[in-house]
Design an enzyme around this catalytic site. Sequence first.
Site, mmCIF file in Angstrom:
data_model
loop_
_atom_site.group_PDB
_atom_site.id
_atom_site.type_symbol
_atom_site.label_atom_id
_atom_site.label_comp_id
_atom_site.label_asym_id
_atom_site.label_seq_id
_atom_site.Cartn_x
_atom_site.Cartn_y
_atom_site.Cartn_z
ATOM 1 N N ASN A 178 -1.220 -5.144 16.535
ATOM 2 C CA ASN A 178 -1.341 -5.508 15.128
ATOM 3 C C ASN A 178 -0.322 -4.686 14.336
ATOM 4 O OD1 ASN A 178 -2.070 -5.923 12.463
ATOM 5 N ND2 ASN A 178 -4.124 -5.059 12.658
ATOM 6 N N GLN A 221 -5.652 3.614 -6.457
ATOM 7 C CA GLN A 221 -6.721 3.985 -5.532
ATOM 8 C C GLN A 221 -7.006 5.462 -5.766
ATOM 9 O OE1 GLN A 221 -5.833 4.047 -1.318
ATOM 10 N NE2 GLN A 221 -7.958 3.653 -0.735
ATOM 11 N N GLY A 280 -9.502 4.315 2.838
ATOM 12 C CA GLY A 280 -9.176 3.277 3.798
ATOM 13 C C GLY A 280 -8.351 2.149 3.214
ATOM 14 N N THR A 281 -7.805 1.343 4.098
ATOM 15 C CA THR A 281 -6.871 0.294 3.696
ATOM 16 C C THR A 281 -7.570 -0.856 2.966
ATOM 17 O OG1 THR A 281 -7.048 -0.488 5.981
ATOM 18 C CG2 THR A 281 -5.086 0.773 5.391
ATOM 19 N N GLY A 307 -1.064 6.690 0.110
ATOM 20 C CA GLY A 307 -1.420 7.748 1.048
ATOM 21 C C GLY A 307 -0.595 9.007 0.885
ATOM 22 N N HIS A 339 28.299 26.695 5.969
ATOM 23 C CA HIS A 339 29.254 27.476 6.760
ATOM 24 C C HIS A 339 28.910 27.484 8.246
ATOM 25 C CE1 HIS A 339 30.449 29.177 2.885
ATOM 26 N NE2 HIS A 339 29.208 29.590 2.707
ATOM 27 N N LEU A 353 0.844 -1.196 0.000
ATOM 28 C CA LEU A 353 0.000 0.000 0.000
ATOM 29 C C LEU A 353 0.882 1.251 0.000
ATOM 30 C CD1 LEU A 353 -2.714 -1.113 2.596
ATOM 31 C CD2 LEU A 353 -2.543 -1.605 0.141
#
Length: 393
Positions: free
Chosen positions: A160, A78, A83-84, A9, A308, A6
């Site tokens: 997770n 996408q 959303g995932t 994003g 510098h 993925l």
Amino acid sequence: MQAVVLAAGEGTRMRPLTANTLKPMLPVADRPLVAHTADGAVEAGAEELIFVVGYEADAVRSYFGDSYRGVPVRFAVQAEQRGTADAVAAARDHLDGPFAVLNGDNLYDHAGLAALFDAAPSVAAYRVGDPSNYGVLSTDGDTVTGVVEKPSDPPTELANAGAYVFPAEAREWLDVDPSERGEREITDVLARVVDERSVTAVEVDRWLDVGRPWELLAANEWKLGEQERRIDGEVRGDADLRGTVVVESGAVVEPGVVVEGPALIRSGATVGPNAYVRGATLLGENVHVGHGVEVKNSVVMADSNVPHVSYVGDSLLGEDVNFGAGTQVANLRHDGEKVRQTVKGDRVPTGRRKYGVVAGDGVRTAINTSLNPGVVLSAGATTTPGESVTRDR
């Protein structure tokens, strides 16, 4: 097995570094962040990589092309960030059989990913001291029995880690309902797989979700620490390179320079004379670090200049930044508290006692500028001579 990566994003929490660059394409050591994810997938046995792209998609397409490390590459778009699960659904027409899903802005230890692929269907788990800020896995032995988002009373210490191997049937289970925040979540797909199959929790030894600027620093600390010493560029006179230092072909280290690794000096970069580079530091392509400059534990991206008598500590400088002579970065609060930084309008803790500044692409500081810890300079921001900058600009 196919691996869906993925990479669509925008990375708004990483602003201003993502004003012109997709977050997964930000540099981590000698390659973009997402390339480390792809490396892990290939080493785990992925037979095809499918990148889900959206914002700044051409950068991902250009970098990976039709194949990566001998593995075929395809792309799915996408069009809208919803959303995932929606992102994986964009790749559905390419899926044929069991498939892995990996976040292109996460780093995983590669041995853990190999174990994840071998244990399919599976989900990566990472043991944390305070899991209440994560999605937490409920388990019976190694078998996942559920996922709870940011619980006040976590059932385990297993967060997770956002890497999954799904059975082929999950291709048809991606059309989940939007969550309370209006997104279609991959965790809802995982919940369906847990109901239908025996899913193994595979504990990984190391994992990093790279969402905010200080986590990009941590990502570079990790990957620069894994490199092996290599001097392909030109090192002149009495320059002293200590420890794990990489000087790429086309880079020049001038006399009087001391570099203490882990450090990476990329092609076209010049350091010195009489400069000091230390900590986990990345000097990007065509960067110039000049006389009397100290750079410590920082990421300085391509085409930037600190020419510098300046100090840059624990900081991130975007592309084409120029620090005027005598610009000094403060990276430590005298009260001993952790440095805070503004992210999407909120002042939040970085968890770092030493943390400097974040400068977006094209920032210009005037001579003798002082920059306070945690200051964010937006892309193109400027300062005036002798100015002390205590607020974001």
